[in-house]
Design a protein around this motif. Sequence first.
Motif, PDB file in Angstrom:
ATOM      1  N   LEU A   1     -17.236   8.530 -16.356  1.00 47.81           N
ATOM      2  CA  LEU A   1     -17.540   8.904 -14.979  1.00 47.81           C
ATOM      3  C   LEU A   1     -17.536   7.683 -14.068  1.00 47.81           C
ATOM      4  N   GLY A   2     -18.088   6.575 -14.527  1.00 52.50           N
ATOM      5  CA  GLY A   2     -18.102   5.353 -13.721  1.00 52.50           C
ATOM      6  C   GLY A   2     -16.703   4.883 -13.381  1.00 52.50           C
ATOM      7  N   GLU A   3     -15.808   4.958 -14.347  1.00 54.95           N
ATOM      8  CA  GLU A   3     -14.425   4.549 -14.109  1.00 54.95           C
ATOM      9  C   GLU A   3     -13.762   5.467 -13.084  1.00 54.95           C
ATOM     10  N   GLU A   4     -14.035   6.755 -13.179  1.00 54.80           N
ATOM     11  CA  GLU A   4     -13.447   7.699 -12.227  1.00 54.80           C
ATOM     12  C   GLU A   4     -14.020   7.497 -10.822  1.00 54.80           C
ATOM     13  N   LEU A   5     -15.324   7.226 -10.720  1.00 55.86           N
ATOM     14  CA  LEU A   5     -15.920   6.928  -9.411  1.00 55.86           C
ATOM     15  C   LEU A   5     -15.331   5.643  -8.838  1.00 55.86           C
TER      16      LEU A   5
ATOM     17  N   TYR B   1       0.857  -1.185   0.000  1.00 52.99           N
ATOM     18  CA  TYR B   1       0.000   0.000   0.000  1.00 52.99           C
ATOM     19  C   TYR B   1       0.892   1.234   0.000  1.00 52.99           C
ATOM     20  N   PHE B   2       0.482   2.270  -0.735  1.00 55.98           N
ATOM     21  CA  PHE B   2       1.121   3.571  -0.555  1.00 55.98           C
ATOM     22  C   PHE B   2       0.793   4.018   0.863  1.00 55.98           C
ATOM     23  N   ASN B   3       1.609   4.879   1.446  1.00 55.77           N
ATOM     24  CA  ASN B   3       1.285   5.316   2.796  1.00 55.77           C
ATOM     25  C   ASN B   3      -0.009   6.145   2.789  1.00 55.77           C
ATOM     26  N   GLU B   4      -0.532   6.360   3.962  1.00 57.44           N
ATOM     27  CA  GLU B   4      -1.845   7.006   4.091  1.00 57.44           C
ATOM     28  C   GLU B   4      -1.858   8.411   3.488  1.00 57.44           C
ATOM     29  N   LEU B   5      -0.790   9.164   3.666  1.00 57.12           N
ATOM     30  CA  LEU B   5      -0.749  10.509   3.101  1.00 57.12           C
ATOM     31  C   LEU B   5      -0.733  10.480   1.582  1.00 57.12           C
ATOM     32  N   THR B   6       0.014   9.553   1.008  1.00 58.61           N
ATOM     33  CA  THR B   6       0.034   9.407  -0.454  1.00 58.61           C
ATOM     34  C   THR B   6      -1.340   9.009  -0.950  1.00 58.61           C
ATOM     35  N   ASN B   7      -1.986   8.067  -0.250  1.00 58.43           N
ATOM     36  CA  ASN B   7      -3.327   7.662  -0.670  1.00 58.43           C
ATOM     37  C   ASN B   7      -4.335   8.795  -0.514  1.00 58.43           C
ATOM     38  N   MET B   8      -4.167   9.630   0.500  1.00 58.20           N
ATOM     39  CA  MET B   8      -5.055  10.787   0.652  1.00 58.20           C
ATOM     40  C   MET B   8      -4.880  11.745  -0.521  1.00 58.20           C
ATOM     41  N   ALA B   9      -3.639  11.963  -0.933  1.00 55.13           N
ATOM     42  CA  ALA B   9      -3.377  12.814  -2.093  1.00 55.13           C
ATOM     43  C   ALA B   9      -3.969  12.191  -3.356  1.00 55.13           C
ATOM     44  N   GLN B  10      -3.843  10.882  -3.490  1.00 57.32           N
ATOM     45  CA  GLN B  10      -4.432  10.186  -4.637  1.00 57.32           C
ATOM     46  C   GLN B  10      -5.948  10.329  -4.645  1.00 57.32           C
ATOM     47  N   LEU B  11      -6.556  10.187  -3.462  1.00 55.62           N
ATOM     48  CA  LEU B  11      -8.005  10.327  -3.345  1.00 55.62           C
ATOM     49  C   LEU B  11      -8.440  11.723  -3.784  1.00 55.62           C
ATOM     50  N   THR B  12      -7.712  12.728  -3.353  1.00 53.27           N
ATOM     51  CA  THR B  12      -8.026  14.106  -3.732  1.00 53.27           C
ATOM     52  C   THR B  12      -7.940  14.274  -5.248  1.00 53.27           C
ATOM     53  N   GLU B  13      -6.917  13.693  -5.840  1.00 49.53           N
ATOM     54  CA  GLU B  13      -6.750  13.751  -7.294  1.00 49.53           C
ATOM     55  C   GLU B  13      -7.913  13.075  -8.010  1.00 49.53           C
ATOM     56  N   GLU B  14      -8.304  11.905  -7.539  1.00 46.95           N
ATOM     57  CA  GLU B  14      -9.399  11.167  -8.185  1.00 46.95           C
ATOM     58  C   GLU B  14     -10.731  11.897  -8.034  1.00 46.95           C
TER      59      GLU B  14
ATOM     60  N   ASP C   1     -12.302   4.621  -9.356  1.00 44.51           N
ATOM     61  CA  ASP C   1     -10.976   4.997  -8.855  1.00 44.51           C
ATOM     62  C   ASP C   1     -11.082   5.563  -7.443  1.00 44.51           C
ATOM     63  N   VAL C   2     -12.091   6.420  -7.212  1.00 42.72           N
ATOM     64  CA  VAL C   2     -12.313   6.981  -5.874  1.00 42.72           C
ATOM     65  C   VAL C   2     -12.575   5.853  -4.876  1.00 42.72           C
ATOM     66  N   LEU C   3     -13.456   4.941  -5.257  1.00 44.60           N
ATOM     67  CA  LEU C   3     -13.801   3.826  -4.369  1.00 44.60           C
ATOM     68  C   LEU C   3     -12.581   2.963  -4.061  1.00 44.60           C
TER      69      LEU C   3
END
Length: 108
Positions: free
Chosen positions: A60-64, A21-34, A66-68
């Motif tokens: 849009l479904g693919e992007e949602l 797993y990427f660390n939590e901060l990296t994943n938070m940044a990824q979530l923000t991007e998605e 990614d968020v999930l």
Amino acid sequence: MNISNAQQAVDQWIKTHGVRYFNELTNMAQLTEEVGEVARIIARRYGEQSEKESDKDKDLGEELADVLFVVLCLANQTGIDLQAAFDRKLEIKTQRDQNRHKDNPKLT
């Protein structure tokens, strides 16, 4: 597939195809991007902004999804049973908002 199964599937994918797993901060940044990518599609497709030619093929479904995926990663790495948390939240919202939206004249 329920949320618990989805968490397990993401964990298995990470173990099989990812290094870790990427660390939590990296994943938070990824979530923000998605979430930003979702916002861009919605603003241009359903909002008042014009859609750029390069955005017309965005799914849009693919992007949602990614968020999930990133949300499930964050739940896994922080030890959250997202199924249980979601079930609790739905119960809270049901109790709290039982008549709130029915009585909202803005929604009629």
